[in-house]
Design an enzyme around this catalytic site. Structure first.
Site, mmCIF file in Angstrom:
data_model
loop_
_atom_site.group_PDB
_atom_site.id
_atom_site.type_symbol
_atom_site.label_atom_id
_atom_site.label_comp_id
_atom_site.label_asym_id
_atom_site.label_seq_id
_atom_site.Cartn_x
_atom_site.Cartn_y
_atom_site.Cartn_z
ATOM 1 N N GLY A 18 -0.114 14.892 -7.684
ATOM 2 C CA GLY A 18 0.492 14.859 -7.017
ATOM 3 C C GLY A 18 0.435 13.002 -6.317
ATOM 4 N N LEU A 20 0.633 11.965 -3.593
ATOM 5 C CA LEU A 20 0.254 11.606 -2.298
ATOM 6 C C LEU A 20 -1.165 10.279 -3.136
ATOM 7 C CD1 LEU A 20 -0.167 10.494 0.643
ATOM 8 C CD2 LEU A 20 -1.547 12.398 0.701
ATOM 9 N N ARG A 46 -2.831 21.658 -10.966
ATOM 10 C CA ARG A 46 -2.712 23.147 -12.051
ATOM 11 C C ARG A 46 -2.351 22.929 -13.164
ATOM 12 N NH1 ARG A 46 0.986 27.632 -9.446
ATOM 13 N NH2 ARG A 46 0.995 25.700 -8.522
ATOM 14 N N ASP A 82 -6.144 26.427 -10.624
ATOM 15 C CA ASP A 82 -4.899 27.588 -10.006
ATOM 16 C C ASP A 82 -4.972 27.635 -8.479
ATOM 17 O OD1 ASP A 82 -2.903 29.787 -9.395
ATOM 18 O OD2 ASP A 82 -2.250 30.296 -10.504
ATOM 19 N N LYS A 145 -0.206 16.816 6.606
ATOM 20 C CA LYS A 145 1.059 17.670 7.415
ATOM 21 C C LYS A 145 1.617 18.449 6.226
ATOM 22 C CE LYS A 145 4.144 14.363 7.764
ATOM 23 N NZ LYS A 145 5.717 13.312 8.734
ATOM 24 N N ASP A 174 -3.606 12.422 10.226
ATOM 25 C CA ASP A 174 -1.285 12.000 10.813
ATOM 26 C C ASP A 174 -1.949 10.178 10.442
ATOM 27 O OD1 ASP A 174 0.309 10.326 11.679
ATOM 28 O OD2 ASP A 174 0.071 12.355 13.247
ATOM 29 N N HIS A 175 -1.233 9.720 9.066
ATOM 30 C CA HIS A 175 -1.536 8.768 8.349
ATOM 31 C C HIS A 175 -1.269 7.686 9.399
ATOM 32 C CE1 HIS A 175 2.470 9.365 7.324
ATOM 33 N NE2 HIS A 175 3.036 7.724 7.056
ATOM 34 N N GLU A 213 13.677 4.231 9.563
ATOM 35 C CA GLU A 213 13.795 4.024 7.678
ATOM 36 C C GLU A 213 14.853 3.392 7.538
ATOM 37 O OE1 GLU A 213 11.377 7.209 5.261
ATOM 38 O OE2 GLU A 213 11.161 8.061 7.659
ATOM 39 N N HIS A 237 3.894 11.634 14.320
ATOM 40 C CA HIS A 237 3.419 10.579 14.879
ATOM 41 C C HIS A 237 4.397 9.782 15.461
ATOM 42 C CE1 HIS A 237 2.775 11.454 10.289
ATOM 43 N NE2 HIS A 237 4.220 10.662 10.580
#
Lengths: 490, 490
Positions: A18, A20, A46, A82, A145, A174-175, A213, A237
């Site tokens: 993925g 991240l 998967r 899976d 999260k 919580d980055h 942002e 955050h």
């Protein structure tokens, strides 16, 4: 929790192919590898991969400092999985036990759930059923999260996880808590008597926490349109930054003592009536506009995969009061949004004004003292003061004293994950959120969402590239304050 | 006291061919001329000069910005004058009246006594006798240090001057009060609530005021050997910096209100017994040594025109207590000396330590918070803080935030005199010392000198190029403190 506690560990990486994992986690693991953390990794997702093709994916995800990264890559294994198939977990157990023995990992396991939230519970349950959590070493669950989408769903998720893990084994990411300057708030406050001495309602007039942002909704459109800025940013955050800024000094600098103090802040946040929610929480959505780089961008409702009548907020500004002895009467303003003027996260602590004395004629231009904690993109501090001008008038002028992290160690892309993963290996969950913190925050958010659902609170539009709707400015103006310009836009 | 009050003025410059006039005063007058101050000058000294040759001397003393300075120089006149000859003053009156009419100066007169102190009284008396002080405009007497050599002589001098001038007409120069950052102390304290809030014994552990020189006794040997560091530096400059650092906020930012507050500080300085003087006031004298630039220099007793058995102190370190509500228990340390490591004047405000808490294990390296006011050669501020290191240890590290005057307006050579002369033209005597300030300071110095005269307090020797004798360090060490390194030697 010191360096000596770096124990060899098996990392089971769910969501290994993925976004991240590829953007942050492998780079973070590489950093820890260079810091002599021993581990092996099983990538789980998967799609089909061999160990070799997975290592190639990992290799493409990192920026190596040196040519030879073979030993690092050789620690990565892959198993297609899976989550809905319990038998996948049986073969995973087998592979885990093999690697455990091969690398002398002592049964220490980190289960990293970088997954869509709907799989959290099932992943945990299947891990348990297959016996993967029944290990002779320690086991830590790292969970990304969102932790639920309201208090009931978060409570249910938490109960499910507690069937498999103890609270102390659950590392809720919580980055923002991994960011250098967020972690620095405690040192700034408690290692500097000059600040701690004035860190209260007698000396501080208000606190402003911004996380803005410039990006729009982008590829997360589906998720975002169902979530909005309040649940995506404020619930976690922003509220964490409020808690760290406002908390009392802990009795000890230990995990639970610090978390206890944060929870005390959440407990002290003044509950809001429907009326006060309407007046104190601004919701906004961006329309088309021009960003500061000159590019013309679409409005939110025209974005791909967004309902053209969507009422999802892309901006929130809120005022909270913390009803305790320290913060009586001091508004905490938070704001966050997409498509704003600049990308910036900072905390501005505004001190009270000097006495209004008509005879202090030289002091006409005195600006409030501000302590600004720069969280990103700059990492550092500014202190805004007044000095006498260097001329014969004797009038004052505002100045700014600055400190910037120029240590070269900052790498805030993966940096937060380096620190958080390192903590997780060491078993230090200070910079992860405890369940009661999450629950109190959800409770507050739920009260806001409930009022918003009645559609009585207007959705205020703001042009892309601006600092949010006019109502955000009015929120502060009613109290006699104003948002201070972001340092990056000064 | 604003800019509109710049009235045309006749400046009678006593000691017009002397060192101070040539090094500072003409340059300062040139600066004021460029700032549109209207004036004419009569230079007065014993040696013969014509107007033209005097203008040539003035021209040689300044650094003009532009080629054509004829209009500036044409305002300078010269009259040879023997202060002991009253008839010189009669012709001076005639010349003054002529120039007054020629330049429409309205009878405004500054009498600037840049003279040996023994002439102060006679100069004032002869000015009065010749009718020069009987003018239709205002008259200001500017008097250079030393103002007496003890309380009785200062009192006598003051009484003599008061026969001719009112207290409000007497501008006693302490050129440290003309320095940018000395004048900035009030703005720093009273225009910044973050500082004023902690500016007291609850938050400050001690204050350290240093004024160090690298020069030796030089050409002032005769004067200096009779005077010493205590009377040359502490009585005036150091005690003024103590007063500005310690004073309460004035009710109004007016001359007499500010001076009243400074006098309150002097009144609150704890009187010292002979015993406490012996232990709290260190006297030192430099021996030969090596300066930081590598040059080898003589000891004080080997300097030209110094008695080879001289016991004059070239260094003083002292501890004072200010017994009032604000400063209870806070030592104010001052030190000054010649032939020290660096030329520097700075005020270090040291804040109290964080609580000793063994569980704040990350905070092992915490250094005290320091606010440093840099007076010279740098002009600015430093604030020493602690932050978390930018790594995974979570330990703290000391940092320094800085503000420097880089306005380009600083010219601290003549700069102090520009500001002080400008104030004198405007009739603002805030940055000059009032009689009672001087008297209280003399009273304190006299008590010290009386004990020293008994020869029971040792004279401690220090090598040239060092920071003074070991006893200076012990003075602080006994209280659990240490002198912080000068910023320039850090």
């Amino acid at each position: 929790m010191d360096e000596t506690q770096k124990q060899p560990t098996l990392v089971l990486m769910f969501g290994a192919t993925g976004d991240l994992a590829r953007r942050k986690l492998y780079q973070a693991l590489y950093q820890l590898y260079k810091n002599n953390q021993e581990f092996a990794v099983i990538g789980l997702a998967r799609r089909p991969h061999t160990h070799l093709s997975f290592r190639s994916l990992v290799s493409d995800s990192i920026t190596p400092d040196e040519e030879h990264i073979g030993d690092f890559l050789n620690r990565f294994y892959y198993q297609p999985l899976d989550i809905e198939q319990p038998e996948s977990f049986v073969s995973l157990k087998k592979l885990s036990d093999e690697i455990d023995i091969r690398y002398h990992l002592g049964g220490n396991r980190i289960f990293y759930l970088s997954l869509a939230p709907r799989f959290f519970t099932l992943a945990a349950q299947n891990l348990k059923r297959a016996g993967l959590t029944d290990t002779v070493g320690w086991k830590h669950l790292v969970i990304e999260k969102p932790f639920g989408h309201d208090l009931p769903s978060a409570t249910k998720l938490n109960e499910d996880l507690l069937d498999v893990f103890d609270e102390k084994e659950i590392y809720r990411i919580d980055h923002y808590l991994g960011k250098e300057m967020v972690q620095n708030i405690e040192a700034l406050r408690f290692a500097n008597p000059i600040f701690e001495s004035v860190w209260n309602h007698r000396h501080i007039s208000n606190v402003q926490i911004t996380s803005s942002e410039t990006l729009g909704v982008g590829e997360r459109a589906n998720y975002y349109d169902q979530t909005g800025a309040l649940l995506d940013m404020v619930q976690n955050h922003m509220m964490q930054m409020v808690a760290l800024t406002a908390m009392e000094p802990p009795g000890r600098f230990d995990t639970e003592d610090i978390r206890d103090e944060k929870v005390k802040v959440f407990k002290s946040i003044r509950p809001m009536s429907a009326e006060s929610i309407s007046s104190q929480i601004v919701r906004g959505q961006y329309t088309s506009g021009v960003l500061s780089d000159g590019s013309v961008v679409k409005g939110y409702r025209d974005e791909d995969n967004i309902d053209s009548k969507s009422n999802t907020e892309t901006f929130v500004a809120a005022r909270f009061y913390i009803d305790n002895y320290r913060w009586s009467g001091v508004p905490f303003y938070v704001r966050t949004g997409k498509r704003m003027t600049a990308k910036s996260t900072e905390i501005v602590v505004q001190f009270k004004d000097i006495p209004k004395n008509p005879y202090f004629y030289h002091f006409e231009d005195v600006k409030p003292n501000l302590l600004v904690i720069h969280i990103q993109p700059d990492e550092g501090l500014s202190l805004k003061l007044n000095v006498k001008q260097f001329n014969e008038t004797g009038n004052t002028m505002p100045i700014s004293m600055k400190f910037s992290n120029n240590s070269g160690t900052s790498d805030y892309g993966a940096g937060a994950y380096v620190r958080l993963l390192s903590d997780c290996f060491k078993g230090d969950s200070t910079n992860f959120t405890r369940w009661d913190e999450v629950a109190y925050s959800w409770s507050l958010m739920d009260s806001i969402v409930a009022v918003w659902k009645e559609n009585k609170v207007p959705l205020d539009f703001y042009e892309a590239g601006s600092m949010g709707p006019a109502s955000s400015d009015q929120l502060l103006a009613r109290d006699g304050f104003r948002w201070w310009p972001l340092t990056s836009t000064e």
